[in-house]
Design an enzyme around this catalytic site. Structure first.
Site, PDB file in Angstrom:
ATOM      1  N   GLY A  14     -16.136  45.722 -26.786  1.00 24.28           N
ATOM      2  CA  GLY A  14     -17.283  44.832 -26.959  1.00 24.28           C
ATOM      3  C   GLY A  14     -17.632  44.450 -28.377  1.00 24.28           C
ATOM      4  O   GLY A  14     -18.790  44.151 -28.686  1.00 24.28           O
ATOM      5  N   ASN A  16     -16.731  41.693 -29.833  1.00 21.06           N
ATOM      6  CA  ASN A  16     -17.133  40.278 -29.758  1.00 21.06           C
ATOM      7  C   ASN A  16     -18.534  40.151 -29.177  1.00 21.06           C
ATOM      8  O   ASN A  16     -19.346  39.352 -29.635  1.00 21.06           O
ATOM      9  CB  ASN A  16     -16.139  39.481 -28.909  1.00 21.06           C
ATOM     10  N   LEU A  86     -10.970  41.204 -18.587  1.00 17.38           N
ATOM     11  CA  LEU A  86      -9.565  41.246 -18.161  1.00 17.38           C
ATOM     12  C   LEU A  86      -9.307  40.778 -16.735  1.00 17.38           C
ATOM     13  O   LEU A  86      -8.165  40.586 -16.350  1.00 17.38           O
ATOM     14  CB  LEU A  86      -9.015  42.669 -18.347  1.00 17.38           C
ATOM     15  N   ASN A 103     -14.223  31.251 -23.301  1.00 18.66           N
ATOM     16  CA  ASN A 103     -13.377  32.436 -23.478  1.00 18.66           C
ATOM     17  C   ASN A 103     -12.857  32.510 -24.912  1.00 18.66           C
ATOM     18  O   ASN A 103     -12.648  31.481 -25.560  1.00 18.66           O
ATOM     19  CB  ASN A 103     -12.190  32.372 -22.495  1.00 18.66           C
ATOM     20  N   HIS A 105      -9.623  34.009 -27.101  1.00 19.66           N
ATOM     21  CA  HIS A 105      -8.274  34.553 -26.899  1.00 19.66           C
ATOM     22  C   HIS A 105      -7.654  34.817 -28.270  1.00 19.66           C
ATOM     23  O   HIS A 105      -7.748  33.962 -29.166  1.00 19.66           O
ATOM     24  CB  HIS A 105      -7.415  33.585 -26.079  1.00 19.66           C
ATOM     25  N   ASP A 146      -6.259  30.810 -19.680  1.00 21.48           N
ATOM     26  CA  ASP A 146      -6.220  30.447 -21.122  1.00 21.48           C
ATOM     27  C   ASP A 146      -5.799  28.991 -21.318  1.00 21.48           C
ATOM     28  O   ASP A 146      -5.126  28.656 -22.301  1.00 21.48           O
ATOM     29  CB  ASP A 146      -5.231  31.365 -21.880  1.00 21.48           C
ATOM     30  N   GLU A 175     -12.066  36.064 -34.720  1.00 19.85           N
ATOM     31  CA  GLU A 175     -12.768  35.970 -33.425  1.00 19.85           C
ATOM     32  C   GLU A 175     -14.278  36.145 -33.606  1.00 19.85           C
ATOM     33  O   GLU A 175     -15.096  35.422 -33.019  1.00 19.85           O
ATOM     34  CB  GLU A 175     -12.268  37.059 -32.478  1.00 19.85           C
TER      35      GLU A 175
HETATM   36  C1  GRF Z   1     -10.121  40.955 -28.544  1.00 16.97           C
HETATM   37  O1  GRF Z   1      -8.892  40.793 -29.213  1.00 16.97           O
HETATM   38  C2  GRF Z   1     -10.345  39.732 -27.675  1.00 16.97           C
HETATM   39  O2  GRF Z   1      -9.771  38.560 -28.199  1.00 16.97           O
HETATM   40  C3  GRF Z   1      -9.632  40.083 -26.456  1.00 16.97           C
HETATM   41  O3  GRF Z   1     -10.050  41.437 -26.231  1.00 16.97           O
HETATM   42  C4  GRF Z   1     -10.024  42.093 -27.512  1.00 16.97           C
HETATM   43  C5  GRF Z   1     -11.119  43.110 -27.613  1.00 16.97           C
HETATM   44  O4  GRF Z   1     -12.322  42.472 -27.788  1.00 16.97           O
HETATM   45  N1  GRF Z   1      -9.943  39.162 -25.399  1.00 16.97           N
HETATM   46  P1  GRF Z   1     -13.724  43.286 -27.860  1.00 16.97           P
HETATM   47  O5  GRF Z   1     -13.671  44.184 -29.075  1.00 16.97           O
HETATM   48  O6  GRF Z   1     -13.838  44.074 -26.579  1.00 16.97           O
HETATM   49  O7  GRF Z   1     -14.727  42.192 -28.001  1.00 16.97           O
END
Ligand code: GRF
Length: 205
Positions: A14, A16, A86, A103, A105, A146, A175
């Site tokens: 988490g 992001n 996921l 999203n 990526h 994607d 990101e």
């Molecule tokens: C990140 O690389 C994101 O791009 C991918 O999952 C990874 C982990 O993201 N989709 P986070 O630290 O859980 O936000």
């Protein structure tokens, strides 16, 4: 301007999500994270939500198709953000929220994306291919994987001695900037989808 009600879907750590929580709390985005929903009950992202008093919901993967859309509608969600989520979204949900699912990526789509390309696998594939740049993409979600209209992309250099960890860390920094920026523009009504392209408007129309 009324705050956009956002749900963030997560499966992992988490980081992001954390950038979105911080941006919302600072008022950098005109949005309110109304819920964080995970298909992984042990996702640390759920803990991040709880620490900020945000509703944290776990939905078993088998019940996602049935329960996720009900939760989103019950919470009056206007924007769904996939941040390290996921599971594949049910077609009915993607249709119902067309143009309102974003999203992030960790590659420059259309490279190293689609079925089976997530997390570390993306960076391993980029290193094996021998690319000299990789990066991050923020895009709207369509019925593919994607494959929706791209909002932002930014490249990072790939070095000969990179590992998937060093490359992932470099991409993650990008990101953490692109996602809140894209969500912020959405919340200001400044993203317009025109076919496969996304136009960033000077101000909301
Ligand atoms: C990140 O690389 C994101 O791009 C991918 O999952 C990874 C982990 O993201 N989709 P986070 O630290 O859980 O936000």
């Amino acid at each position: 301007m009324r705050k956009v009600r956002i749900a963030v879907l997560v499966s992992g750590g988490g980081t992001n999500l954390q950038t979105l929580i911080d941006a919302a709390e600072k008022g950098d985005i005109n949005g309110e994270i109304a819920a964080v929903i995970s298909d992984n009950e042990n996702a640390y992202a759920l803990e991040r939500a709880r620490k900020h008093g945000i509703k944290a919901i776990y939905i078993n993967r088998k019940q996602l198709a049935e329960r996720l859309i009900i939760e989103l509608q019950r919470l009056d969600i206007e924007l769904v953000v996939l941040a390290g989520f996921l599971s594949i979204l049910d077609r009915e949900l993607v249709k119902a929220y067309e143009g309102r699912i974003i999203n992030i990526h960790p590659s420059l789509i259309p490279s190293f994306c689609g079925k089976g390309f997530y997390g570390e696998r993306v960076h391993k594939a980029a290193l094996e291919y021998g690319v000299k740049v990789s990066g991050a993409t923020v895009h709207f979600v369509d019925e593919g994987t994607d494959s929706g209209p791209i909002i932002f992309q930014e490249a990072v250099p790939v070095y000969f001695e990179d590992t998937s960890e060093t490359l992932a860390a470099r991409v993650l920094q990008v990101e953490h900037r692109l996602l809140p920026a894209a969500v912020g523009l959405f919340c200001e009504g400044r993203l317009r989808i025109e076919g496969r392209k996304v136009k960033i408007l000077k101000e909301e129309v």
